[in-house]
Design a protein around this motif. Structure first.
Motif: not given
Length: 629
Positions: A337-338, A66, A340-342, A115, A345, A64, A237
């Motif tokens: 991404d989906r 930023n 690891s982003r979960r 990350r 977050i 993710p 992840d």
């Protein structure tokens, strides 16, 4: 969470199938892979086993992103505050606080900040689970070649194996991935390393941008392995959690699964060694447990009992469904991404409760520190109050002190100490010696009485603190530390020294110009040391004792100390001298008590209890994180 356990293990599994995904599992399952896939280079077809289809080309996992530097700064600030925390051992909040501190700090350092700083970190898939669940066999089968060895004993050596493409191996070096963890690099088959060492297995069988980690058993009999397993899971992840049909109800299994639930970690669960008989009932029961524990959305797989294993990996299509699932996860950068982003977050969200909980443990220590400090204040305030009362109510005018005063008063020494100016005192040596003995005895009695008063008050305060501290977890050790400090036993000597100096100061005040009444000073001189003793007797409450105000009525034979002193100094001057002398004595006594309480203050100040503003700073850091995210 309670920290888990260790080691590669044996297997014995069979054909894989999904056993139900729950009502929300569709969102957890990635889209099917595209038609384009690549074979694993460098491995003959007859040895390759099941391959992992991935898109052609070195598609890197992107964490993710930023772009706001503020977010990283807030995370760094939070990490520093947590890293700098200290807890007083044994005191309430220490054990829980240190576990929380270690957990949050590890995830900040090993997972979150890397990350945030780099968008191309390889996707780390951790295969974790119960002893004997067949994790190592599954890892070998998913990679398509043997990279790890199955265990032959329980618990096995605590040396996890991480398989990745050679292009990614540098990322998992000490400089980037869990820097505190020693590791060894091996090509091809990763043999067990030393206990507590990570084995890096670089192999072309793994696609770029994805790493597969064979972690220690979460329920190892070796307690030290628990921390090791949790450290890897905190940095991953995606968790692929493997348990057996005989151990899936164990408490340790659900401790880890509940951590994944609480942090909303991307999760797949595998039930291995499922027997043919009662298979459906087992799968239904395990699925019901997942639903009941809030894990209904986790991807679920089952591996039946099988002996189709060769080279420590499955020889049939046992792991096909799991391999296909991971291919979906790892195949597209967007899908990675989906996933690891979960997890990312979820970890950030978990700080909303984990950091305040850490702050509450800090507050528990601070509150205990306040209570221990209040015990010191109360005990020595009580000691000062008891001494102050006894110094003026006539309590001390009994026993030896009263007897010595009566001897001096009855002998006429007070009147003899006064003489007309210019008139020489005519006394024989024997009479002078006797007079000196009586006065010296009275001086010693004054010092002994005051010494006993201060020492007993201090001992009572010390005993009170020790008793109260021993009722507090961790307080007994602090009390022993305080009582073991050098310097104890010197109070009596210090009291005698202070009283002697105090008596000299009173004598100096009586000798000062203007202290004596003019009508008296013109014709009479007197022995200032003897008059200082008379004033001390008066300050100690002679008049109150005489009037019945004290606990022991003094024998008042002889002249009244106050009448004699008023005759010499006058009422106003006497009040001034008496007030100064009384205040001087109070200051000296308080100084002695402050010195005596110092070991308790030092033991408390060096106990490691967090500072008063530590908890506030943690709450503020949680707020700052919410604003910056």
């Amino acid at each position: 969470m309670t920290r888990p356990s260790a080691a590669p293990n044996a297997s014995g599994e069979g054909a894989s199938d999904r056993f139900g995904t729950g009502p929300g599992a569709a969102s957890a399952q990635p889209a099917a892979p595209g038609p384009e896939s690549v074979h694993l280079a460098g491995v003959p077809d007859e040895r390759r086993g099941p391959t992992v289809p991935v898109p052609a080309g070195p598609a890197k996992h992107r964490a993710p992103a930023n772009e706001d530097d503020r977010f990283e700064q807030v995370l760094e600030s939070l990490r520093k505050q947590i890293r700098d925390l200290e807890f007083a051992p044994g005191i309430a909040g220490a054990e829980e606080g240190e576990v929380l501190q270690s957990d949050v700090l590890a995830q900040l350092s090993d997972y979150v900040l890397p990350r945030v700083r780099r968008p191309d970190i390889p996707l780390l898939i951790a295969v974790a689970g119960s002893t004997g669940a067949g994790k190592s066999t599954l890892v070998n089968s998913l990679v398509g070649e043997q990279v790890t060895t199955t265990g032959v004993r329980r618990p096995t050596t605590n040396s996890p194996v991480l398989a990745c493409n050679p292009a990614d191996v540098d990322w998992f070096s000490e400089a980037s991935f869990i820097p505190s963890l020693p590791r060894v690099r091996q090509q091809g088959l990763a043999m067990p390393g030393k206990d507590g060492m990570l084995v890096l297995a670089a192999t072309e069988a793994m696609p770029p941008g994805v790493a597969l980690l064979d972690t220690p058993d979460v329920d190892s009999a070796v307690a030290a392995h628990h921390e090791f397993a949790a450290k890897f899971l905190d940095a991953a992840d995606l968790w692929v959690f493997v348990t057996t049909s005989g151990r899936y109800a164990d408490a340790r299994v659900w401790e880890f699964l509940q951590v994944a639930r609480d942090r909303d970690t991307s999760l797949a669960v595998v039930l291995s060694r499922v027997p043919r008989k009662g298979r459906r009932q087992l799968l239904d029961h395990f699925g019901a447990m997942l639903e009941a524990n809030g894990l209904g959305n986790a991807a679920r797989f089952a591996i039946p009992e099988t002996d189709q294993i060769e080279g420590e990996r499955f020889t049939s299509n046992v792991a096909d469904h799991i391999r296909d699932y991971l291919a979906d996860v790892a195949g597209e950068a967007e899908q990675r991404d989906r996933v690891s982003r979960r997890t990312f977050i979820g970890v950030i969200d978990s700080f909303r409760s984990r950091v305040p909980e850490l702050a509450r443990q800090v507050e528990a220590q601070i509150e205990t520190g306040r209570a221990l400090g209040a015990d010191i204040d109360d005990a020595y305030a009580g000691a000062a109050a008891r001494i102050d009362t006894a110094l003026g109510d006539g309590t001390l005018l009994r026993g030896s002190l009263l007897a010595r005063w009566q001897e001096v008063a009855a002998s006429g020494e007070l009147a003899k100490s006064l003489r007309l100016r210019g008139k020489r005192a005519r006394k024989g040596r024997a009479e002078q010696a006797e007079r000196g003995q009586r006065v010296s005895a009275l001086e010693r009695a004054v010092r002994d009485a005051l010494e006993a008063l201060v020492v007993s008050a201090n001992e009572r305060a010390s005993d009170q603190i020790e008793q109260r501290w021993r009722d507090v977890p961790g307080g007994a050790d602090l009390a022993e530390k305080a009582l073991d400090q050098p310097g104890s036993g010197l109070l009596a000597k210090q009291v005698r020294q202070e009283i002697s100096e105090w008596q000299r100061e009173i004598a100096e005040m009586t000798a000062a110009n203007g202290a004596t009444k003019r009508s008296v000073a013109r014709f009479v001189t007197f022995d200032h040391e003897i008059v200082a003793l008379v004033m001390i007797i008066d300050l100690l409450g002679y008049e109150r004792s005489h009037s019945g105000g004290g606990t022991h009525a003094a024998d008042t034979s002889g002249p009244s100390p106050q009448r004699l002193l008023k005759g010499l100094f006058g009422a106003q001057s006497l009040r001034s001298i008496g007030g100064s002398a009384r205040e001087n004595l109070r200051k000296r006594v308080l100084g002695l008590l402050t010195h005596e309480r110092a070991p308790f203050d030092h033991a408390l100040s060096t106990a490691g209890i967090p500072s008063e503003d530590s908890a506030v700073q943690l709450y503020q850091a949680t707020y700052n994180l919410e604003i910056a995210r």
